[in-house]
Design an enzyme around this catalytic site. Structure first.
Site, PDB file in Angstrom:
ATOM      1  CG  ASP A 162      -1.622   1.722   2.072  1.00 18.82           C
ATOM      2  OD1 ASP A 162      -2.557   1.980   0.748  1.00 18.82           O
ATOM      3  OD2 ASP A 162      -1.134   2.186   2.183  1.00 18.82           O
ATOM      4  CE1 TYR A 205       0.625   7.327   3.121  1.00 21.49           C
ATOM      5  CE2 TYR A 205       0.787   5.526   2.886  1.00 21.49           C
ATOM      6  CZ  TYR A 205       0.331   7.045   3.459  1.00 21.49           C
ATOM      7  OH  TYR A 205      -0.936   5.937   3.707  1.00 21.49           O
ATOM      8  CB  SER A 260      -3.135   3.054  12.704  1.00 17.17           C
ATOM      9  OG  SER A 260      -2.364   3.446  13.500  1.00 17.17           O
ATOM     10  NE  ARG A 262       5.860  -3.846  16.482  1.00 17.29           N
ATOM     11  CZ  ARG A 262       5.027  -2.897  16.423  1.00 17.29           C
ATOM     12  NH1 ARG A 262       5.150  -1.890  15.802  1.00 17.29           N
ATOM     13  NH2 ARG A 262       3.643  -3.035  16.814  1.00 17.29           N
TER      14      ARG A 262
END
Length: 325
Positions: free
Chosen positions: A56, A61, A230, A293
């Site tokens: 995405d 960005y 998020s 992560r």
């Protein structure tokens, strides 16, 4: 296992999306470096190894550098493109002199934005284009015209929106022959309005809830993929520092850690699995550039399948901080 909404539109994709907002360095117009490209290579490899095939972007960005660095990576390793679905977003404009930051769904702006996206990514066709935030001045017929132009020219295969209500989606859809197949929204254990809106029907507490009525139901019925931006809430439930956090956050983080230990999985997988357990088949967009992560998220789909109703409600009520009505 129920199919993802995107499968209805012929798109075979992963249950997770990798959000590329963290790539490309800072938010200035400065140059990208070899280190930025190397980071993009590392996180992309980690995402693909974790079973993530969808990436995405948005034209804003890192001021376009996220797409640019991703494009340089693809240029060096073109075979990676074959295993990806790439989506990007447009419609947000930064402040310019006396003109404030704003939204722009005008035909020429969208056309120019897509040209820039394709050039920075170094690709000929974008798999999905999302309209980033609703423009109060949007004209459905004008939007439909530019969508049809992008589709017939082969520059964009599919279309969607971000941060829109059911009414706004219907408003645009009635003019367009191309279906909107994605709606990207902020959804997480820390942003529970998507659930509270439903459980607070005819409740005074519902007056403080800010989520469009019937949105999830509309997306589910129309096979519109709900994507969650998020979804990890900046890691506050999965090991990141929570100094000054509310008691609800602390208790929920402890519950997540307990469930992760019991199920021999990661805290990230529990948090994402909770989202993915919802019948809307929510597709989380993870934005971390931490390789560990990213790997920790790979068990999320399995945890969603294993999560009981009781566990799901334990997490929901804990994060709410108050019992259900």
């Amino acid at each position: 296992m129920k199919p993802q909404p995107l499968a209805h539109w012929g798109l075979n994709t992963s249950r997770l999306v990798f959000g590329c907002m963290g790539l490309g360095g800072d938010w200035t117009n400065g140059p990208i470096t070899k280190e930025h490209v190397h980071q993009a290579e590392q996180v992309t490899e980690a995402a693909l190894e974790a079973g993530i095939s969808m990436f995405d972007h948005a034209d804003i960005y890192r001021s376009g550098k996220a797409e640019l660095v991703f494009g340089q990576m693809l240029k060096a390793r073109p075979s990676l493109r074959d295993n990806m679905i790439i989506q990007s977003k447009c419609g947000i404009r930064f402040a310019d002199g006396d003109v404030p930051g704003r939204y722009d769904f005008s035909k020429q702006y969208i056309l120019n934005s897509v040209e820039g996206i394709l050039k920075r990514l170094g690709i000929e066709t974008l798999d999905i284009l999302l309209l980033h935030r609703p423009d109060p001045l949007m004209e459905p017929n004008e939007v439909a015209e530019v969508i049809e132009s992008l589709y017939t020219s082969g520059k964009v295969k599919r279309f969607g929106v971000s941060n829109m209500s059911a009414a706004q989606i219907r408003f645009l859809q009635q003019a367009s022959s191309q279906p909107f197949i994605v709606n990207q929204l902020e959804i997480s254990l820390a942003h529970l309005h998507f659930l509270d809106q439903g459980v607070h029907i005819n409740q005074e507490a519902g007056t403080s809830v800010n989520f469009a009525d019937g949105l999830l139901e509309h997306c589910h019925t129309e096979h519109i993929q709900v994507q969650a931006w998020s979804p990890l809430a900046k890691g506050i439930f999965s090991g990141q520092p929570i100094d000054g956090a509310s008691e609800a956050v602390r208790q929920t983080a402890a519950l997540v850690a307990k469930l992760a230990q019991q199920k021999e999985t990661s805290q990230e997988a529990i948090v994402l699995g909770w989202l993915m357990r919802h019948p809307s088949r929510i597709q989380p967009v993870i934005g971390t550039t931490n390789l560990q992560r990213i790997v920790a998220c790979r068990d999320a789909e399995r945890q969603a399948d294993l999560m009981t109703r009781e566990e799901w409600y334990q997490l929901y009520v804990s994060a709410r901080g108050v019992k259900l009505p």
